[in-house]
Enzyme design. Structure first.
Site, PDB file in Angstrom:
ATOM      1  CG  ASP A  75       6.413   7.031   6.582  1.00 24.84           C
ATOM      2  OD1 ASP A  75       6.295   5.937   6.028  1.00 24.84           O
ATOM      3  OD2 ASP A  75       7.757   7.413   6.491  1.00 24.84           O
ATOM      4  CG  ASP A  76       5.627   2.753   7.990  1.00 28.39           C
ATOM      5  OD1 ASP A  76       5.532   2.764   6.808  1.00 28.39           O
ATOM      6  OD2 ASP A  76       6.764   2.446   8.456  1.00 28.39           O
TER       7      ASP A  76
ATOM      8  CB  CYS B  56       8.259   3.937   2.132  1.00 25.91           C
ATOM      9  SG  CYS B  56       9.111   5.113   1.736  1.00 25.91           S
TER      10      CYS B  56
ATOM     11  CG  HIS C  58      12.538   6.881   1.286  1.00 25.64           C
ATOM     12  ND1 HIS C  58      12.127   6.159   2.166  1.00 25.64           N
ATOM     13  CD2 HIS C  58      13.474   6.260   0.810  1.00 25.64           C
ATOM     14  CE1 HIS C  58      12.987   5.312   2.711  1.00 25.64           C
ATOM     15  NE2 HIS C  58      14.023   5.256   1.749  1.00 25.64           N
TER      16      HIS C  58
END
Length: 442
Positions: free
Chosen positions: A36-37, A76, A131
Site C-alpha cells: 500500500d503506497d 488506492c 477498500h
C-alpha cells in the site's frame, strides 16, 4: 483461520496422496501481494540504497522483474478495482477518488474479480486491506469470490477501524486493531490458508496496509532502517514475505506456486518513485502510477528484467491463462502477460491509458509518454485542452523533464489523436463529471 497440528498433517498427507501425474498438471497456486503506497524505488532490487529487502530481492533475481509496470490509478480504490477486474476502473464506477468511511458505494456485484474468475478450481482468500466497499451489498469480500477474509475494510488511517475474520458460516468476527501487529496478522492468516489449502490450487491475495501511514513498525523492526519508520515497515514487510516463502518450502509447494509482488500506486509523503516525477495522486506523471512488479515461479519463470509496458489490469487475463480458466464474458482492458514472463515477448499493449479520477490524464507507449493533465496548486490543468500537451521520450528521460512536443510533430499528431479518442471513449462513462476550471494567465 487457525489450524491445529493435526489439520496441517492431514493437509500434507492429502497432497502426498495425489497421483504424481495429477500433481504435475495441476494449475499453479497463485499468491498476489499488493503493498500500500510503496514506491517504485523502495526495494533493493529497484535500486533503493536505504531499505534492505533481501527476500523480495531474491524473488526478483530468480524470476521476472518489470521496470515499466503501472497501477491503473494513482490512488488506492480505483487501482484495486482495476487490478481485480482487468478493466480500467472508470468502467466499474470507482474511478473517482477513494472510498471514505461515510461512503456506501463499492465494487458492483456484476464485476468479475480474479477470485471469481478462478472458480471453481481454486480455493481463494483475501488477507489484508479491502477498500472496495464496506457496506452491503459490496461487503464483505466473500461476495466477490473470496472463500475467506482476514483484514481491514479500508485504509489503516481511517476510523473507526477493526480487524475482521470470516467464520465458516460467512459471518465476520471483529477484533480491535493494533497497528504494530497488522503485517504479521495479515501474513499469519495467509500462511494458515496456504497450509489448509495445500491439497488443491489456491489463490491468496495478500494486501498489507504497509507502508501506508500511520507508520507503526513492530518492535523487532522499529529503528532498524536507514529510511526512518517508512523503511522500518518496508523491511518488516520484506521479512513477512520471507516467512511466506519459507512456509511454501515447508509445505513442498514452492515450485507449484507463482508469487507476484506489486503496489497499488506510487509513494505518498515518503518513499521513492525512483527516477519518475510525481507521487501518489499526482495527475499524469509517472511517479503516481509506476510500481514494482516481481513474478517468481521457480522452475517455470527464468530470471529476466523486462521493460515491456504493462498495468495491473493485465493480472486477471494473465492469471486466467496460467490457471487454464476462461476469461470473464465482459470487456477487458487488460492483456495476457504470460508471453512476456515466460519468453521475454514484447508488450501486448500499443498504449496504456492513465486516468486521474474520471479524466484521461496521459498515454504511455513503449517509447513515448503524452501528458495531457497536471496539477498546479488547486487546479487540475487540462494541458492538452489549453494547447500545451507534453511529450517525453521516457526510454531516455524517465523523469519526464524534457518536452519534445515541438520537435516530434508526427509523434505529437499520433498521440494527440489517441488522447482525444481515449478521452471521448472513456470520460462519458464517468459518474461525476467535474468541469475543468482554468487558472488565469496571471
Amino acid at each position: 483461520m487457525s489450524l491445529s497440528r493435526r489439520d496441517m498433517i492431514a493437509a500434507g498427507a492429502a497432497l502426498a496422496a495425489l497421483p504424481a501425474a495429477a500433481r504435475a498438471v495441476r494449475p499453479p497456486n497463485i499468491i498476489l501481494i499488493v503493498a500500500d503506497d510503496l514506491g517504485w524505488g523502495d526495494l533493493g532490487c529497484y535500486g533503493s540504497p536505504f531499505i534492505r529487502t533481501p527476500h523480495l530481492d531474491r524473488l526478483a533475481n530468480a524470476g521476472v522483474r518489470m521496470t515499466d509496470f503501472y497501477a491503473s490509478a494513482n490512488v488506492c480504490t480505483p487501482s484495486r478495482a482495476g487490478m481485480l477486474t482487468g478493466r480500467y476502473p472508470i468502467r466499474t464506477g470507482l474511478a473517482h477518488e477513494v472510498i471514505t468511511v461515510k461512503d456506501r458505494h463499492g465494487l458492483p456485484l456484476s464485476e468479475v474479480t480474479i477470485a471469481e474468475a478462478l472458480k471453481p478450481g481454486y480455493a481463494t482468500m483475501l488477507a489484508g486491506k479491502w477498500h472496495l466497499g464496506h457496506a452491503a451489498p459490496h461487503w464483505p469480500p466473500m461476495v466477490h469470490g473470496f472463500d475467506a477474509f482476514a483484514g481491514i475494510p479500508y485504509s489503516n488511517d481511517m476510523r473507526p477501524l477493526s480487524f475482521f475474520r470470516s467464520r465458516a458460516d460467512g459471518t465476520l468476527a471483529e477484533e480491535p486493531v493494533v497497528q504494530e501487529r497488522l503485517t504479521d496478522q495479515f501474513f499469519d492468516a495467509g500462511i494458515d490458508f496456504i497450509r489448509a489449502s495445500a491439497a488443491r490450487p489456491f489463490f491468496l491475495m495478500l494486501t498489507p496496509s504497509a507502508p501506508h501511514i500511520p507508520l507503526r513498525p513492530g518492535k523487532a523492526f522499529a529503528g532498524r532502517s536507514d529510511a526512518g519508520s517508512y523503511g522500518d515497515v518496508v523491511e518488516e514487510l520484506d521479512a513477512a514475505v520471507g516467512r511466506l516463502v519459507a512456509a511454501l518450502k515447508g509445505a513442498g509447494l514452492e515450485r507449484d506456486t507463482l508469487i507476484l509482488f506489486t503496489s497499488d500506486n506510487g509513494p505518498w509523503f515518503e518513499g521513492s518513485a525512483g527516477p519518475a516525477q510525481g507521487r501518489k495522486g499526482g495527475a499524469g506523471w509517472d511517479g503516481g502510477y509506476l510500481v514494482p512488479l516481481i513474478a517468481s515461479w521457480p522452475g517455470t519463470l527464468r530470471p529476466r528484467v523486462t521493460d515491456a509496458i504493462a498495468m495491473n489490469i493485465d493480472l486477471l487475463p494473465t492469471l486466467c491463462t496460467l490457471a487454464g480458466a476462461p476469461l470473464p464474458p465482459v470487456t477487458l482492458d487488460g492483456r495476457d502477460l504470460s508471453g512476456v514472463w515466460r519468453r521475454g515477448a514484447a508488450s501486448p499493449h500499443e498504449q496504456l491509458i492513465l486516468f486521474n479520477n474520471e479524466r484521461v490524464a496521459a498515454l504511455r507507449t513503449p517509447r513515448w509518454k503524452f501528458v495531457g493533465r497536471s496539477y498546479y496548486r488547486s487546479y487540475n490543468v487540462p494541458l492538452a485542452a489549453i494547447g500545451y500537451p507534453l511529450l517525453f521520450d521516457v526510454t531516455r528521460d524517465p523523469g519526464e523533464t524534457i518536452n519534445l512536443a515541438a520537435r516530434q510533430p508526427e509523434v505529437m499528431a499520433d498521440l494527440s489523436a489517441r488522447f482525444i479518442a481515449a478521452r471521448d471513449s472513456f470520460e462519458p462513462l464517468g459518474l461525476r463529471q467535474v468541469p475543468d476550471f482554468l487558472p488565469s494567465a496571471s
